[in-house]
Write a protein that holds these residues in place. Sequence first.
Motif, mmCIF file in Angstrom:
data_model
loop_
_atom_site.group_PDB
_atom_site.id
_atom_site.type_symbol
_atom_site.label_atom_id
_atom_site.label_comp_id
_atom_site.label_asym_id
_atom_site.label_seq_id
_atom_site.Cartn_x
_atom_site.Cartn_y
_atom_site.Cartn_z
ATOM 1 N N PRO A 250 0.832 -1.212 0.000
ATOM 2 C CA PRO A 250 0.000 0.000 0.000
ATOM 3 C C PRO A 250 0.861 1.254 0.000
ATOM 4 O O PRO A 250 2.032 1.230 0.400
ATOM 5 C CB PRO A 250 -0.797 -0.124 1.299
ATOM 6 C CG PRO A 250 0.083 -0.952 2.191
ATOM 7 C CD PRO A 250 0.795 -1.919 1.295
ATOM 8 N N ASP A 251 0.298 2.344 -0.464
ATOM 9 C CA ASP A 251 0.946 3.646 -0.381
ATOM 10 C C ASP A 251 -0.105 4.672 0.022
ATOM 11 O O ASP A 251 -1.277 4.341 0.164
ATOM 12 C CB ASP A 251 1.641 4.010 -1.704
ATOM 13 C CG ASP A 251 0.686 4.099 -2.886
ATOM 14 O OD1 ASP A 251 -0.468 4.548 -2.698
ATOM 15 O OD2 ASP A 251 1.085 3.732 -4.001
ATOM 16 N N PRO A 252 0.274 5.922 0.235
ATOM 17 C CA PRO A 252 -0.700 6.924 0.696
ATOM 18 C C PRO A 252 -1.889 7.124 -0.244
ATOM 19 O O PRO A 252 -2.940 7.610 0.177
ATOM 20 C CB PRO A 252 0.141 8.203 0.800
ATOM 21 C CG PRO A 252 1.535 7.717 1.050
ATOM 22 C CD PRO A 252 1.659 6.463 0.244
ATOM 23 N N GLU A 253 -1.757 6.753 -1.512
ATOM 24 C CA GLU A 253 -2.826 7.011 -2.475
ATOM 25 C C GLU A 253 -3.634 5.773 -2.853
ATOM 26 O O GLU A 253 -4.803 5.888 -3.229
ATOM 27 C CB GLU A 253 -2.236 7.635 -3.750
ATOM 28 C CG GLU A 253 -1.583 8.996 -3.520
ATOM 29 C CD GLU A 253 -1.052 9.589 -4.815
ATOM 30 O OE1 GLU A 253 -1.151 8.916 -5.865
ATOM 31 O OE2 GLU A 253 -0.541 10.718 -4.778
ATOM 32 N N THR A 254 -3.022 4.591 -2.773
ATOM 33 C CA THR A 254 -3.678 3.375 -3.255
ATOM 34 C C THR A 254 -3.533 2.250 -2.249
ATOM 35 O O THR A 254 -2.440 2.025 -1.727
ATOM 36 C CB THR A 254 -3.078 2.929 -4.603
ATOM 37 O OG1 THR A 254 -3.125 4.019 -5.523
ATOM 38 C CG2 THR A 254 -3.865 1.759 -5.184
ATOM 39 N N PRO A 255 -4.590 1.522 -1.950
ATOM 40 C CA PRO A 255 -4.486 0.372 -1.040
ATOM 41 C C PRO A 255 -3.566 -0.704 -1.607
ATOM 42 O O PRO A 255 -3.326 -0.772 -2.817
ATOM 43 C CB PRO A 255 -5.932 -0.131 -0.943
ATOM 44 C CG PRO A 255 -6.770 1.008 -1.396
ATOM 45 C CD PRO A 255 -5.962 1.755 -2.400
ATOM 46 N N GLY A 256 -3.067 -1.559 -0.728
ATOM 47 C CA GLY A 256 -2.233 -2.662 -1.155
ATOM 48 C C GLY A 256 -3.052 -3.851 -1.605
ATOM 49 O O GLY A 256 -4.284 -3.790 -1.718
ATOM 50 N N GLY A 257 -2.347 -4.960 -1.845
ATOM 51 C CA GLY A 257 -3.012 -6.150 -2.358
ATOM 52 C C GLY A 257 -4.110 -6.675 -1.457
ATOM 53 O O GLY A 257 -5.154 -7.138 -1.936
ATOM 54 N N LYS A 258 -3.905 -6.617 -0.151
ATOM 55 C CA LYS A 258 -4.925 -7.133 0.771
ATOM 56 C C LYS A 258 -6.207 -6.329 0.691
ATOM 57 O O LYS A 258 -7.295 -6.878 0.458
ATOM 58 C CB LYS A 258 -4.386 -7.117 2.200
ATOM 59 C CG LYS A 258 -5.426 -7.505 3.247
ATOM 60 C CD LYS A 258 -4.865 -7.366 4.660
ATOM 61 C CE LYS A 258 -5.947 -7.640 5.700
ATOM 62 N NZ LYS A 258 -5.420 -7.493 7.080
#
Length: 249
Positions: A78-86
């Motif tokens: 994850p990053d501040p703009e987009t969720p991670g894989g989970k």
Amino acid sequence: MKQGTPTMIGLRRREFLAGTALLLFSATTVKAATIAGRLPWAPNAGNPPPPIKLGPWEFFNGEEGRAMEALVDCIIPPDPETPGGKDAGCAVFIDRQLAGPYGRQEGLYVRPPFQAGLKNQGHQSANGPAQDYRDGLAAFDRACKQHSGGKPFAELSGDDRIALLKAVEKGELKLDGVDGKAFFTQLVKDAQMGFFADPIYGGNRDMVAWKMIGYPGARYNYLDWVNRHNERFPLPPVGMTGNAQWTRS
């Protein structure tokens, strides 16, 4: 032939085709409504993809599911703009795929003999994707606990997770009875598919991946934007269900 009588040569091609079509439809007793009622006019009406349902795992058990969520978060952090894989639902996507026709190898030849094939020959194993994942996750869990004092992968720190996966990817950490490098490669591919697939399949929750790359989704056409290069499409993405929300039915 009398003078002034139109000949076939004198007819324009378009008029001839239109007249032929009119004669064809006039000669049949089947009404248009009957024809339309038998054809799959709605998108995917002939073979609609079943929308996923939120809830418990359908293929993974609890321990496998926790490991998968941790794994896809390492592959797509994850990053501040987009969720991670989970949070994007990649583990859910893989779970539903393995519980469905893909995991059961429907439509594939699955009878012996089985021989080791070349890379361009595709999957040659007697095991299908479902069994490969079950064996791979079990072997990965054993290797992880042996190198982390008995801790499962989901309980490791972020740095320890990355170090372990790099060792598997390079072949430095062997998985008992499983090709670790092949398992890792397949896991990465499936996580990527789950991240960018239509949300109807369980991943790309709320179309986070499409929003990240500016993909318009399953819209009817983009004729007005074909020649407008390097411009961001101003409308939100649309999925096969016709909206920008994750399937919740």
